[in-house]
Every structure is written in structure tokens, then in C-alpha cells.
Design an enzyme around this catalytic site. Structure first.
Site, PDB file in Angstrom:
ATOM      1  N   LYS A 102       0.818  -1.217   0.000  1.00 34.41           N
ATOM      2  CA  LYS A 102       0.000   0.000   0.000  1.00 34.41           C
ATOM      3  C   LYS A 102       0.848   1.262   0.000  1.00 34.41           C
ATOM      4  CE  LYS A 102      -4.351  -1.527   1.956  1.00 34.41           C
ATOM      5  NZ  LYS A 102      -5.318  -1.411   3.027  1.00 34.41           N
TER       6      LYS A 102
ATOM      7  N   LYS B 139      -4.676  -9.765  -7.321  1.00 35.06           N
ATOM      8  CA  LYS B 139      -5.891  -9.899  -6.529  1.00 35.06           C
ATOM      9  C   LYS B 139      -6.993  -8.979  -7.072  1.00 35.06           C
ATOM     10  CE  LYS B 139      -5.813  -7.693  -2.476  1.00 35.06           C
ATOM     11  NZ  LYS B 139      -5.778  -7.284  -1.087  1.00 35.06           N
TER      12      LYS B 139
ATOM     13  N   LYS C  61     -10.364  -3.083  -5.219  1.00 37.73           N
ATOM     14  CA  LYS C  61     -11.027  -1.833  -5.584  1.00 37.73           C
ATOM     15  C   LYS C  61     -10.034  -0.778  -6.036  1.00 37.73           C
ATOM     16  CE  LYS C  61     -11.827  -2.138  -0.761  1.00 37.73           C
ATOM     17  NZ  LYS C  61     -12.817  -2.747   0.080  1.00 37.73           N
TER      18      LYS C  61
HETATM   19  P1  TYM Z   1     -10.681  -5.015   3.428  1.00 35.54           P
HETATM   20  O1  TYM Z   1     -11.662  -3.940   3.702  1.00 35.54           O
HETATM   21  O2  TYM Z   1      -9.547  -4.747   2.502  1.00 35.54           O
HETATM   22  O3  TYM Z   1     -11.428  -6.298   2.875  1.00 35.54           O
HETATM   23  C1  TYM Z   1     -12.566  -6.826   3.518  1.00 35.54           C
HETATM   24  C2  TYM Z   1     -12.529  -8.339   3.446  1.00 35.54           C
HETATM   25  O4  TYM Z   1     -12.547  -8.761   2.086  1.00 35.54           O
HETATM   26  C3  TYM Z   1     -11.474  -9.690   1.868  1.00 35.54           C
HETATM   27  N1  TYM Z   1     -10.978  -9.530   0.476  1.00 35.54           N
HETATM   28  C4  TYM Z   1     -10.850 -10.548  -0.379  1.00 35.54           C
HETATM   29  N2  TYM Z   1     -11.119 -11.863  -0.253  1.00 35.54           N
HETATM   30  C5  TYM Z   1     -10.891 -12.646  -1.346  1.00 35.54           C
HETATM   31  N3  TYM Z   1     -10.419 -12.169  -2.527  1.00 35.54           N
HETATM   32  C6  TYM Z   1     -10.133 -10.861  -2.696  1.00 35.54           C
HETATM   33  N4  TYM Z   1      -9.689 -10.396  -3.854  1.00 35.54           N
HETATM   34  C7  TYM Z   1     -10.356  -9.974  -1.588  1.00 35.54           C
HETATM   35  N5  TYM Z   1     -10.199  -8.639  -1.399  1.00 35.54           N
HETATM   36  C8  TYM Z   1     -10.581  -8.387  -0.130  1.00 35.54           C
HETATM   37  C9  TYM Z   1     -10.423  -9.296   2.880  1.00 35.54           C
HETATM   38  O5  TYM Z   1      -9.537 -10.360   3.140  1.00 35.54           O
HETATM   39  C10 TYM Z   1     -11.270  -8.954   4.081  1.00 35.54           C
HETATM   40  O6  TYM Z   1     -11.628 -10.109   4.805  1.00 35.54           O
HETATM   41  N6  TYM Z   1      -7.741  -5.127   7.420  1.00 35.54           N
HETATM   42  C11 TYM Z   1      -9.043  -5.507   6.943  1.00 35.54           C
HETATM   43  C12 TYM Z   1     -10.189  -4.914   7.729  1.00 35.54           C
HETATM   44  C13 TYM Z   1     -10.138  -5.162   9.204  1.00 35.54           C
HETATM   45  C14 TYM Z   1     -10.371  -6.408   9.844  1.00 35.54           C
HETATM   46  C15 TYM Z   1     -10.262  -6.125  11.250  1.00 35.54           C
HETATM   47  C16 TYM Z   1     -10.667  -7.677   9.403  1.00 35.54           C
HETATM   48  C17 TYM Z   1      -9.875  -4.236  10.170  1.00 35.54           C
HETATM   49  N7  TYM Z   1      -9.963  -4.806  11.403  1.00 35.54           N
HETATM   50  C18 TYM Z   1     -10.421  -7.126  12.184  1.00 35.54           C
HETATM   51  C19 TYM Z   1     -10.824  -8.694  10.359  1.00 35.54           C
HETATM   52  C20 TYM Z   1     -10.706  -8.411  11.729  1.00 35.54           C
HETATM   53  C21 TYM Z   1      -9.167  -4.997   5.514  1.00 35.54           C
HETATM   54  O7  TYM Z   1      -8.538  -4.045   5.124  1.00 35.54           O
HETATM   55  O8  TYM Z   1     -10.123  -5.614   4.807  1.00 35.54           O
END
Ligand code: TYM
Length: 344
Positions: free
Chosen positions: A122, A206, A209
Site C-alpha cells: 500500500k 488480486k 477496488k
Molecule cells: P478489506 O476492507 O480490505 O477487505 C474486507 C474483506 O474482504 C477480503 N478480500 C478478499 N477476499 C478474497 N479475494 C479478494 N480479492 C479480496 N479482497 C478483499 C479481505 O480479506 C477482508 O476479509 N484489514 C481488513 C479490515 C479489518 C479487519 C479487522 C478484518 C480491520 N480490522 C479485524 C478482520 C478483523 C481490511 O482491510 O479488509
């Protein structure tokens, strides 16, 4: 990192997960996380968060942040998270997240956080100009989870390393404070074909967005025509769909489309190959697009309805924050005691 054996955690089993309120959720978010959120409600007490504090690590957006939070909350409910059974709330409404994150900043080691590959991705080439918050992001994530003593965390594969860090922080906190069972070591729930959904144009990247091309992803709000056009234009090769998993080797884009079909229909990859093996993509792609549209269209319609009804959505989020706080406050009080902080 600390490797001392951990006695069995005897507290309640609890699920926690979160998503960032970034514009536009996509199929990766749905199959990697949201679909699992819904299923887990039958088995566990579940707490699902919209992580607005994480969203500000990459820049301010005061005008739109609240509506982006509502959109994610609407997606949770539209996909089937039941606000009566599960807790849905916005992270910053429960102030203890930031308080625990500070304490964890004093537990996590620089070397542990420096290893996080997502920060490197990032931050790009100029990490020096990133916010300290972006660097510290996974420590706040550990606080999110452990503030509820969550035992299970459904996420996509890209979060695996962050979950390992959460476990290391929990274990070091327990060891340092001679409180062997204080925090559970949260278990990631990652398995299944939806754990890593790739770009429709490049099977090595991957689905994300942040990809500049909208043709690389299916957005949760895409209509049936957009889904059909994106799937038809998705990269494949001239060979037919293989008949067994071995035939997916070195065909990353094909593997991705088959994985999407399996994940969205909650079938195994073998089962999907059994049905489509030997057939061309002229048959497979329309079947996939129709299946996706049938799954996503009702969710998109419900998201539109809910985001237009902000009063209902805000009431759900208020009630969720109250429920979350009721769990978090006593745990945070215990943490303060264990750490020896001043009793105000
Ligand atoms: P974020 O907002 O980037 O993504 C949300 C969830 O979607 C999953 N994801 C994917 N799964 C499969 N294939 C993909 N291409 C893909 N893109 C995104 C992510 O793995 C995630 O589960 N750090 C986290 C948010 C967070 C969090 C937490 C999660 C903050 N605190 C505590 C679990 C527990 C994040 O940025 O997800």
C-alpha cells in the site's frame, strides 16, 4: 516472536471481522468475507464492524466517510447478516478500539510490524511519506479483534499475515503480564475457493477496488448486463474447461473463474469441473455470469433500499454500537487492570 505453549482458552467462542468503508465493495469482499459472515451466524456469536479508523490511514474524506460506512453496513445486512442475531457497528463508535491499539503498540515489536507485506504494497515506493497510521494499521486490527476476545476471524487470504500478528500480540501480552489465558489466540477462517479472488484480467493479481480498470472486478452493485460483459471479456485461453484440478495448473485465470463459480454456488471445485469439464468458455462464461447475477442482484437491490433509508440503517448501527460497547467495556477495564494503568 513468542512461542511459549498457550494453555487452552476457555472463554466463549466469538466471531469478529471487519471491512473498510472504501467506495464499492466487490466480489472478492463478498466471497472472501461477507458470505462467510452470514454462514457463521448459525454457529457463533458474531460481531461485524465497519472500520472507519482504518479508512483514514490513507487520507481524509470527512464529506463521504459516513455514507461509505452506511454503504458497507447496508451490504452486511443485504447479504444476510441479521442485526438481531449479530452485532453490526462502526469502529469509531466504540472508543476502546483506539485505547487498546495504543496498549498493543507497546506490545508489538517494530520488527513484527515491519514485516507486514500489505503495508509495503500500500505504501508503494515512498513509505517515508505514508502515515504512521498506515504502518500501524495491523496493530489496530489486532485491537479490533481482541477487544472482544474474539476466537474466530473470517477473512480473505490477504489478511492472513495480519491475523498472525494478532496472535503474536495476544500471546506476548499474555506472557508479559503473566496472564496465560487472558486473550485467546484468534483463529483465521480463510479456507474455501473464495479466499483469494483474482482480477478478471490478470490471474496473478488480486481482485481489488484500487485497480484502475473496472473491468478487472465485479462490483456488488453491478447489474446483470455489466456482469455478463465483464465475465465474457475475462481473460481465458483457447482450451476448454479442464475435467480435473490438475488441468488448472498454470491456468490462473481459468482457476479463478472456476473458483468463483464454486464459491458463489457453495460447491466444490471438483463438482464444478464435473459439470463443465470439456465444455468451452462459450458455455461456461454465460452460466457463471447468470449465476453471479442471480446471487448479486437481490443484494444490490436491498443495498439500494437500505442506503436510501438512513434512519433504519443508523438505528441498526446505534444498537450495534451499544451491544459492542457492552462486550468491550468490561474487557477493556480488565486490560487496564492487568497493565496496571491508573484507576481514574
Ligand atoms: P478489506 O476492507 O480490505 O477487505 C474486507 C474483506 O474482504 C477480503 N478480500 C478478499 N477476499 C478474497 N479475494 C479478494 N480479492 C479480496 N479482497 C478483499 C479481505 O480479506 C477482508 O476479509 N484489514 C481488513 C479490515 C479489518 C479487519 C479487522 C478484518 C480491520 N480490522 C479485524 C478482520 C478483523 C481490511 O482491510 O479488509
Amino acid at each position: 516472536m513468542t512461542n511459549a505453549p498457550q494453555p487452552e482458552y476457555k472463554g466463549p467462542k466469538r466471531v469478529f471481522s471487519g471491512m473498510q468503508p472504501t467506495n464499492g465493495l466487490h466480489l472478492g469482499n463478498y466471497l472472501g468475507a461477507l458470505q462467510k459472515f452470514v454462514r457463521l451466524q448459525d454457529q457463533y456469536e458474531c460481531i461485524y464492524c465497519v472500520v472507519d479508523l482504518h479508512a483514514i490511514t490513507t487520507g481524509p474524506d470527512p464529506e463521504n466517510l459516513a455514507s461509505r460506512c452506511r454503504e458497507v453496513a447496508a451490504a452486511y445486512v443485504a447479504a444476510g447478516v441479521d442485526p438481531k442475531r449479530s452485532t453490526i457497528f462502526v469502529q469509531s463508535a466504540v472508543r476502546e478500539h483506539t485505547e487498546l491499539a495504543w496498549i498493543f503498540n507497546c506490545v508489538a515489536r517494530m520488527g513484527w510490524v515491519e514485516r507486514m507485506t500489505q503495508f509495503k504494497d500500500k505504501a508503494g515506493k515512498d513509505a517515508q511519506r505514508s502515515s504512521v497510521g498506515l504502518f500501524d494499521y495491523p496493530v489496530l486490527q489486532a485491537a479490533d479483534i481482541l477487544l472482544y476476545k474474539a476466537t474466530h476471524v473470517p477473512v480473505g487470504e490477504d489478511q492472513k499475515q495480519h491475523l498472525e500478528l494478532s496472535r503474536d500480540i495476544a500471546q506476548k501480552f499474555n506472557n508479559d503480564h503473566d496472564a496465560p489465558n487472558f486473550f485467546p489466540l484468534p483463529e483465521p477462517l480463510i479456507q474455501g475457493p473464495g479466499a483469494r479472488i483474482m482480477s478478471l484480467r490478470d490471474g496473478t493479481k488480486k481482485m481489488s477496488k484500487s485497480d484502475p480498470s473496472d473491468m478487472t472486478r465485479i462490483n456488488l452493485t453491478d447489474d446483470a448486463d455489466a456482469i455478463m460483459s465483464k465475465i465474457k471479456k475475462a481473460t481465458t485461453d483457447p482450451l476448454p474447461v479442464p475435467e480435473s484440478k490438475e488441468g488448472l495448473a498454470d491456468r490462473a485465470e481459468v482457476e479463478n473463474l472456476v473458483g468463483i463459480f464454486a464459491a458463489v454456488t457453495e460447491r466444490s471445485v471438483d463438482d464444478v469441473l464435473g459439470e463443465f469439464g470439456g465444455k468451452g468458455f462459450g458455455v461456461f462464461k454465460p452460466a457463471l455470469a447468470e449465476t453471479l447475477a442471480a446471487k448479486l442482484s437481490p443484494i444490490a437491490a436491498e443495498m439500494r433500499r437500505l442506503t436510501a433509508d438512513t434512519a433504519t440503517l443508523d438505528a441498526i448501527l446505534k444498537e450495534g454500537a451499544d451491544k459492542a460497547r457492552a462486550v468491550a467495556t468490561p474487557i477493556m477495564a480488565e486490560v487496564r487492570d492487568v497493565v496496571g494503568l491508573w484507576r481514574a
